[in-house]
Write a protein that holds these residues in place. Structure first.
Motif, PDB file in Angstrom:
ATOM      1  N   ALA A 110       1.877   2.805 -16.827  1.00 54.56           N
ATOM      2  CA  ALA A 110       1.921   3.074 -15.388  1.00 54.56           C
ATOM      3  C   ALA A 110       0.804   2.286 -14.710  1.00 54.56           C
ATOM      4  O   ALA A 110      -0.374   2.566 -14.917  1.00 54.56           O
ATOM      5  CB  ALA A 110       1.750   4.569 -15.115  1.00 54.56           C
ATOM      6  N   PHE A 111       1.180   1.277 -13.947  1.00 59.77           N
ATOM      7  CA  PHE A 111       0.213   0.469 -13.203  1.00 59.77           C
ATOM      8  C   PHE A 111       0.002   1.160 -11.854  1.00 59.77           C
ATOM      9  O   PHE A 111       0.916   1.250 -11.044  1.00 59.77           O
ATOM     10  CB  PHE A 111       0.757  -0.950 -13.012  1.00 59.77           C
ATOM     11  CG  PHE A 111      -0.222  -1.919 -12.406  1.00 59.77           C
ATOM     12  CD1 PHE A 111      -0.586  -1.821 -11.068  1.00 59.77           C
ATOM     13  CD2 PHE A 111      -0.766  -2.933 -13.170  1.00 59.77           C
ATOM     14  CE1 PHE A 111      -1.479  -2.722 -10.505  1.00 59.77           C
ATOM     15  CE2 PHE A 111      -1.665  -3.847 -12.615  1.00 59.77           C
ATOM     16  CZ  PHE A 111      -2.023  -3.733 -11.280  1.00 59.77           C
ATOM     17  N   LEU A 112      -1.216   1.662 -11.618  1.00 54.85           N
ATOM     18  CA  LEU A 112      -1.515   2.422 -10.402  1.00 54.85           C
ATOM     19  C   LEU A 112      -1.888   1.476  -9.267  1.00 54.85           C
ATOM     20  O   LEU A 112      -2.767   0.632  -9.404  1.00 54.85           O
ATOM     21  CB  LEU A 112      -2.665   3.391 -10.650  1.00 54.85           C
ATOM     22  CG  LEU A 112      -2.555   4.297 -11.879  1.00 54.85           C
ATOM     23  CD1 LEU A 112      -3.756   5.238 -11.958  1.00 54.85           C
ATOM     24  CD2 LEU A 112      -1.252   5.089 -11.858  1.00 54.85           C
ATOM     25  N   THR A 113      -1.211   1.640  -8.135  1.00 48.20           N
ATOM     26  CA  THR A 113      -1.484   0.769  -6.997  1.00 48.20           C
ATOM     27  C   THR A 113      -1.505   1.584  -5.708  1.00 48.20           C
ATOM     28  O   THR A 113      -0.720   2.516  -5.531  1.00 48.20           O
ATOM     29  CB  THR A 113      -0.435  -0.356  -6.905  1.00 48.20           C
ATOM     30  OG1 THR A 113      -0.762  -1.230  -5.823  1.00 48.20           O
ATOM     31  CG2 THR A 113       0.955   0.186  -6.707  1.00 48.20           C
ATOM     32  N   LEU A 114      -2.416   1.231  -4.805  1.00 48.02           N
ATOM     33  CA  LEU A 114      -2.530   1.936  -3.534  1.00 48.02           C
ATOM     34  C   LEU A 114      -1.273   1.761  -2.694  1.00 48.02           C
ATOM     35  O   LEU A 114      -0.585   0.744  -2.773  1.00 48.02           O
ATOM     36  CB  LEU A 114      -3.730   1.407  -2.743  1.00 48.02           C
ATOM     37  CG  LEU A 114      -5.113   1.944  -3.116  1.00 48.02           C
ATOM     38  CD1 LEU A 114      -6.191   1.169  -2.370  1.00 48.02           C
ATOM     39  CD2 LEU A 114      -5.219   3.418  -2.785  1.00 48.02           C
ATOM     40  N   GLY A 115      -0.988   2.764  -1.873  1.00 46.86           N
ATOM     41  CA  GLY A 115       0.154   2.686  -0.975  1.00 46.86           C
ATOM     42  C   GLY A 115       1.464   2.583  -1.724  1.00 46.86           C
ATOM     43  O   GLY A 115       1.743   3.359  -2.640  1.00 46.86           O
ATOM     44  N   ASP A 116       2.263   1.591  -1.355  1.00 49.37           N
ATOM     45  CA  ASP A 116       3.563   1.372  -1.985  1.00 49.37           C
ATOM     46  C   ASP A 116       3.540   0.039  -2.731  1.00 49.37           C
ATOM     47  O   ASP A 116       3.052  -0.965  -2.198  1.00 49.37           O
ATOM     48  CB  ASP A 116       4.655   1.355  -0.910  1.00 49.37           C
ATOM     49  CG  ASP A 116       6.043   1.246  -1.507  1.00 49.37           C
ATOM     50  OD1 ASP A 116       6.738   2.273  -1.569  1.00 49.37           O
ATOM     51  OD2 ASP A 116       6.434   0.139  -1.935  1.00 49.37           O
ATOM     52  N   PRO A 117       4.069  -0.007  -3.948  1.00 45.97           N
ATOM     53  CA  PRO A 117       4.035  -1.236  -4.759  1.00 45.97           C
ATOM     54  C   PRO A 117       4.794  -2.411  -4.152  1.00 45.97           C
ATOM     55  O   PRO A 117       4.590  -3.554  -4.561  1.00 45.97           O
ATOM     56  CB  PRO A 117       4.685  -0.803  -6.078  1.00 45.97           C
ATOM     57  CG  PRO A 117       4.573   0.672  -6.114  1.00 45.97           C
ATOM     58  CD  PRO A 117       4.673   1.112  -4.691  1.00 45.97           C
ATOM     59  N   CYS A 118       5.658  -2.142  -3.183  1.00 45.64           N
ATOM     60  CA  CYS A 118       6.477  -3.213  -2.614  1.00 45.64           C
ATOM     61  C   CYS A 118       5.818  -3.928  -1.435  1.00 45.64           C
ATOM     62  O   CYS A 118       6.354  -4.914  -0.924  1.00 45.64           O
ATOM     63  CB  CYS A 118       7.824  -2.649  -2.147  1.00 45.64           C
ATOM     64  SG  CYS A 118       8.795  -1.879  -3.454  1.00 45.64           S
ATOM     65  N   ILE A 119       4.653  -3.436  -0.998  1.00 43.32           N
ATOM     66  CA  ILE A 119       4.036  -3.971   0.221  1.00 43.32           C
ATOM     67  C   ILE A 119       2.675  -4.584  -0.097  1.00 43.32           C
ATOM     68  O   ILE A 119       1.698  -3.858  -0.323  1.00 43.32           O
ATOM     69  CB  ILE A 119       3.879  -2.860   1.288  1.00 43.32           C
ATOM     70  CG1 ILE A 119       5.230  -2.196   1.565  1.00 43.32           C
ATOM     71  CG2 ILE A 119       3.288  -3.431   2.579  1.00 43.32           C
ATOM     72  CD1 ILE A 119       5.149  -0.938   2.402  1.00 43.32           C
ATOM     73  N   TYR A 120       2.606  -5.906  -0.137  1.00 42.37           N
ATOM     74  CA  TYR A 120       1.349  -6.623  -0.399  1.00 42.37           C
ATOM     75  C   TYR A 120       0.592  -6.038  -1.587  1.00 42.37           C
ATOM     76  O   TYR A 120      -0.612  -5.781  -1.518  1.00 42.37           O
ATOM     77  CB  TYR A 120       0.443  -6.608   0.846  1.00 42.37           C
ATOM     78  CG  TYR A 120       1.066  -7.220   2.069  1.00 42.37           C
ATOM     79  CD1 TYR A 120       1.489  -8.545   2.057  1.00 42.37           C
ATOM     80  CD2 TYR A 120       1.244  -6.481   3.235  1.00 42.37           C
ATOM     81  CE1 TYR A 120       2.069  -9.121   3.188  1.00 42.37           C
ATOM     82  CE2 TYR A 120       1.823  -7.046   4.369  1.00 42.37           C
ATOM     83  CZ  TYR A 120       2.229  -8.369   4.336  1.00 42.37           C
ATOM     84  OH  TYR A 120       2.807  -8.933   5.452  1.00 42.37           O
ATOM     85  N   SER A 121       1.301  -5.814  -2.666  1.00 40.56           N
ATOM     86  CA  SER A 121       0.717  -5.135  -3.820  1.00 40.56           C
ATOM     87  C   SER A 121       0.351  -6.092  -4.945  1.00 40.56           C
ATOM     88  O   SER A 121       1.116  -7.000  -5.282  1.00 40.56           O
ATOM     89  CB  SER A 121       1.707  -4.088  -4.351  1.00 40.56           C
ATOM     90  OG  SER A 121       1.317  -3.601  -5.605  1.00 40.56           O
TER      91      SER A 121
END
Length: 230
Positions: free
Chosen positions: A96-107
């Motif tokens: 599980a790669f944790l990313t802020l906000g949503d992964p589809c937006i400038y991630s």
């Protein structure tokens, strides 16, 4: 059997905004990954830890993915980061790669997502609440209505002609360019300007009106420029 890579959006900062699906996937995955050299200093990890205490017992891949526009450095860091992910995925582990906000937006995650697909691994994106939706809620206002358009502008690359487009403009990470942005907005008096720093996190600050916008702001800032109703 190869493993599966999940890009998990953890939302903008408030751990209560983690989705039920994100929590489930994080708990089920054998490995977590974060874009940072020290997980304790990684914002996405800190957010999840508040909602999923068992996260501290999971093996965490700390991936060096610096914020830079240097294409060569980006390529090198992405290659090295994916090699670490590939090792775990190749052993059949779910990550599980944790990313802020949503992964589809400038991630940052998207760079790993594409490499994983090209390498033949399974991938899945777990949506998270985008920062601009959380900011609109914090401001207690909507973003667009009826036929209004919504424009998402990455301020670190300059606002250019984007600020002239009709509808609502969301300026992502404007902190280092606030003076330039304020000068640009001076030509558009019929707009309502608001900005939130660290939405849902410690040090949250809300600024309403162009005169309240400070000279400098933190990295996790977001500005909303709306057309005033006539």
């Amino acid at each position: 059997m190869s493993g599966k890579l999940y890009g998990v959006g953890v939302g903008p900062g408030d751990p209560e905004l983690l989705t039920l699906k994100a929590v489930r996937v994080i708990k089920e995955c054998e490995v977590v990954a974060v874009p940072g050299l020290k997980k304790e200093e990684t914002v996405s990890y800190a957010i999840v830890l508040q909602a999923v205490p068992e996260l501290s017992g999971k093996f965490c891949l700390e991936l060096d993915m610096p914020m830079t526009k240097d294409k060569e450095k980006l390529e090198q860091s992405h290659k090295a980061a994916f090699e670490k992910l590939e090792k775990e995925l190749g052993q059949g582990k779910s990550v599980a790669f944790l990313t802020l906000g949503d992964p589809c937006i400038y991630s940052t995650y998207l760079y790993m997502h594409q490499r994983a697909i090209e390498a033949g691994f399974q991938t899945e994106i777990i949506n998270g609440i985008p920062s601009f939706c959380a900011v609109a809620a914090k401001l207690n206002q909507g973003l667009v209505e009826k036929s209004q358009m919504l424009h998402i502008i990455p301020s670190t690359y300059g606002i250019g002609e984007g600020i002239q487009m009709p509808g609502t403009k969301v300026l992502m990470k404007p902190g280092k360019k606030l003076n330039v942005i304020r000068e640009g907005l001076a030509a558009f008096p019929a707009v309502q300007v608001s900005m939130v720093e660290n939405c849902g996190m410690e040090g949250e600050r809300v600024h309403c009106g162009i005169d309240e916008i400070p000279d400098k702001a933190g990295y996790y800032s977001l500005m909303v420029v709306k057309e005033k109703e006539l």
